[in-house]
Design a protein around this motif. Structure first.
Motif, short mmCIF file in Angstrom:
data_model
loop_
_atom_site.label_atom_id
_atom_site.label_comp_id
_atom_site.label_asym_id
_atom_site.label_seq_id
_atom_site.Cartn_x
_atom_site.Cartn_y
_atom_site.Cartn_z
N UNK A 215 0.75 -1.37 -0.05
CA UNK A 215 -0.20 0.28 0.19
C UNK A 215 0.51 1.44 -0.53
N UNK A 216 1.88 0.97 0.68
CA UNK A 216 2.55 2.71 0.95
C UNK A 216 3.76 2.46 -0.36
N UNK A 217 4.34 1.70 -0.84
CA UNK A 217 4.47 1.37 -2.66
C UNK A 217 3.78 2.36 -2.83
N UNK A 218 2.54 2.12 -3.12
CA UNK A 218 1.41 2.14 -4.21
C UNK A 218 1.10 3.72 -4.27
N UNK A 219 1.67 4.23 -2.82
CA UNK A 219 0.98 5.55 -2.85
C UNK A 219 1.70 6.78 -2.88
N UNK A 220 3.23 6.20 -3.06
CA UNK A 220 4.56 6.68 -3.20
C UNK A 220 4.20 6.76 -4.43
N UNK B 95 2.45 6.98 -6.94
CA UNK B 95 1.38 8.17 -7.36
C UNK B 95 1.19 8.79 -7.20
N UNK B 96 1.86 9.20 -6.16
CA UNK B 96 2.33 10.76 -5.92
C UNK B 96 3.93 10.95 -6.75
N UNK B 97 4.30 10.10 -7.17
CA UNK B 97 5.67 10.23 -8.38
C UNK B 97 5.06 10.85 -9.53
N UNK B 98 4.07 10.08 -9.68
CA UNK B 98 4.12 9.40 -11.25
C UNK B 98 3.12 11.67 -10.94
N UNK B 99 2.17 11.49 -10.30
CA UNK B 99 1.03 12.90 -10.35
C UNK B 99 1.76 13.78 -10.32
N UNK B 100 3.20 13.47 -9.70
CA UNK B 100 4.27 14.89 -9.73
C UNK B 100 4.97 15.40 -11.00
N UNK B 101 5.55 14.12 -11.70
CA UNK B 101 5.92 14.00 -13.44
C UNK B 101 5.16 14.86 -13.92
N UNK B 102 4.09 14.44 -13.94
CA UNK B 102 2.68 14.77 -14.50
C UNK B 102 2.54 16.44 -14.49
N UNK B 103 2.21 16.70 -13.52
CA UNK B 103 2.36 18.65 -12.59
C UNK B 103 3.61 18.91 -13.79
#
Length: 133
Positions: free
Chosen positions: A97-102, A104-112
């Motif tokens: 769960x923690x790895x998946x959240x991390x 997801x946050x990295x992917x969102x930052x890359x998109x931003x």
């Protein structure tokens, strides 16, 4: 031992830690009390095995989704009991769960960052929406 006094939940400051009961009362917690509360809730027993239903609740997904994760090898499991029910390690589920959240946050930052570099963050949304009104 600390004695806790309940207060109405409406009197708790925003951002403060507290434990609440079903009757609308809250027990404010300082940093040390919060740490003890987490220690009581979270078990660091790497050998603790849980059901796929419990894993689904931890991950916030359905039991079928957990079954697909297990079948694909994303989370290791063992068969247990006469019926061969699958059991998973709580520690591995929490780590997943923690790895998946991390991720997801990295992917969102890359998109931003990509949107900013491509000038996509300066879109006039009112003009865009007006085209479809």
């Amino acid at each position: 031992m600390t004695t806790f006094e309940a207060i109405p939940i409406s009197q708790i400051d925003k951002g403060s830690a507290y434990i609440t009961t079903g009757d609308g009362k809250a027990y404010p917690l300082d940093a040390e009390e919060l740490r003890h509360a987490f220690a009581a809730i979270v078990r660091d027993d790497p050998t603790e095995m849980i059901t796929t239903g419990e894993a689904a609740r931890i991950l916030g997904v359905s039991a079928k989704t957990v079954a697909r994760m297990l079948d694909s090898g994303e989370i290791p499991f063992v068969r247990y009991g006469a019926k061969g029910n699958r059991m998973v390690s709580r520690a591995q589920v929490v780590a997943y769960r923690d790895k998946s959240k991390s991720h997801s946050h990295e992917a969102l930052e890359t998109m931003r960052e990509a949107a900013c570099q491509g000038g996509l963050d300066d879109i006039d949304y009112s003009a865009y929406l007006a085209r479809y009104s």
